[in-house]
Design an enzyme around this catalytic site. Structure first.
Site, short mmCIF file in Angstrom:
data_model
loop_
_atom_site.label_atom_id
_atom_site.label_comp_id
_atom_site.label_asym_id
_atom_site.label_seq_id
_atom_site.Cartn_x
_atom_site.Cartn_y
_atom_site.Cartn_z
N ARG A 1 0.85 -1.19 0.00
CA ARG A 1 0.00 0.00 0.00
C ARG A 1 0.88 1.24 0.00
NH1 ARG A 1 -5.17 1.64 3.12
NH2 ARG A 1 -5.50 -0.55 3.47
N THR B 1 -0.61 7.71 -1.10
CA THR B 1 -1.94 7.64 -1.75
C THR B 1 -2.85 6.61 -1.06
OG1 THR B 1 -1.30 5.88 -3.27
CG2 THR B 1 -0.87 8.15 -3.98
N ASP C 1 -0.58 -11.74 12.93
CA ASP C 1 -0.03 -11.52 11.59
C ASP C 1 0.32 -12.86 10.96
OD1 ASP C 1 2.00 -11.11 9.48
OD2 ASP C 1 1.73 -9.01 10.01
N ASP D 1 4.00 -13.19 9.59
CA ASP D 1 5.01 -13.32 10.66
C ASP D 1 4.93 -14.70 11.30
OD1 ASP D 1 6.15 -10.86 10.36
OD2 ASP D 1 4.93 -9.88 11.90
N1 URA Z 1 -3.22 -9.65 7.96
C1 URA Z 1 -2.88 -10.53 8.93
O1 URA Z 1 -1.88 -11.25 8.79
N2 URA Z 1 -3.62 -10.58 10.04
C2 URA Z 1 -4.71 -9.82 10.22
O2 URA Z 1 -5.36 -9.93 11.27
C3 URA Z 1 -5.07 -8.92 9.21
C4 URA Z 1 -4.30 -8.84 8.09
#
Ligand code: URA
Length: 215
Positions: free
Chosen positions: A108, A112, A206, A209
């Site tokens: 992203r 913008t 995430d 991760d």
């Molecule tokens: N991307 C992720 O890895 N976890 C989320 O909760 C939202 C977007």
């Protein structure tokens, strides 16, 4: 079936839900997380491929000749959205080993706020393939909408694109189905909402991760 759109399928098989609960747990380590994402993806691929066309062929069993059904050879493509989508690819390929794999990387733009493609390598014949776009988390829907747009720009047909996520936020489903009402979406769970940081609640954190041990 989820009521945002008749094309949203919640695959709530007990095996999937069990494994999903384990990956939601913050104490699940990288190796188990990665293996389970792969396994859940394989189970989901079973539903995603449910409408693949069959043809009848003649075979001979040890007993007699008979007619039998085989896949009619529709070509498939698996398109992970980088980076977390990579974690779903092998599970899907276990079920459809002949599928080709394309990759789309999107970030992203901080100014913008628009999605920008930084990497895109696709099978050359994507217009002839059924495309399975994979990303574990459907959060705001921004990346999914952008990935679908980039595929359409390169000749894919929206009727041949399926989006597969493990966990979706209602906001993400809304964003994708408003933009592309005809697309079919397969998810294992629809969670409550997004938080102020764009994470799905309760979610699993995430996904990238946790898959790659970067946190
Ligand atoms: N991307 C992720 O890895 N976890 C989320 O909760 C939202 C977007």
């Amino acid at each position: 079936m989820y009521d945002y759109c008749k094309n949203v399928h919640v695959v709530d098989h007990p095996m999937i839900q069990h494994k999903l609960s384990i990956i939601r747990d913050k104490n699940t380590g990288t190796k188990d997380f990665k293996d389970l994402v792969e396994e859940i993806s394989m189970f989901m691929a079973y539903e995603v491929t449910r409408d693949l066309p069959l043809e009848e062929i003649e075979i001979e069993t040890p007993i007699c000749k008979t007619k039998a059904k085989m896949l009619s050879g529709k070509k498939l493509g698996v398109i992970p959205i980088l980076r977390a989508g990579l974690g779903m690819v092998n599970g899907i390929l276990k079920l459809v080993p002949a599928a080709k794999v394309g990759h789309i990387g999107i970030y992203r733009d901080p100014e913008t706020l628009k999605p920008v493609e930084y990497y895109c390598k696709l099978p050359t014949d994507i217009n002839e393939r059924e495309l399975i776009v994979v990303d574990p988390m459907l959060a705001t829907g921004g990346s999914a909408v952008a990935a679908i747009y980039f595929l359409l720009q390169r000749g894919a047909d929206i009727r041949n694109i399926k989006l597969v996520n493990l966990i979706a936020a209602p906001e993400g489903i809304k964003a994708v189905t408003e933009k592309y009402p005809e697309i079919e979406i397969f998810v294992a769970a629809v969670d409550e909402r997004l938080n102020e940081h764009g994470y799905i609640v309760p979610g699993l954190g995430d996904a990238g991760d946790r898959l790659f041990g970067t946190k």
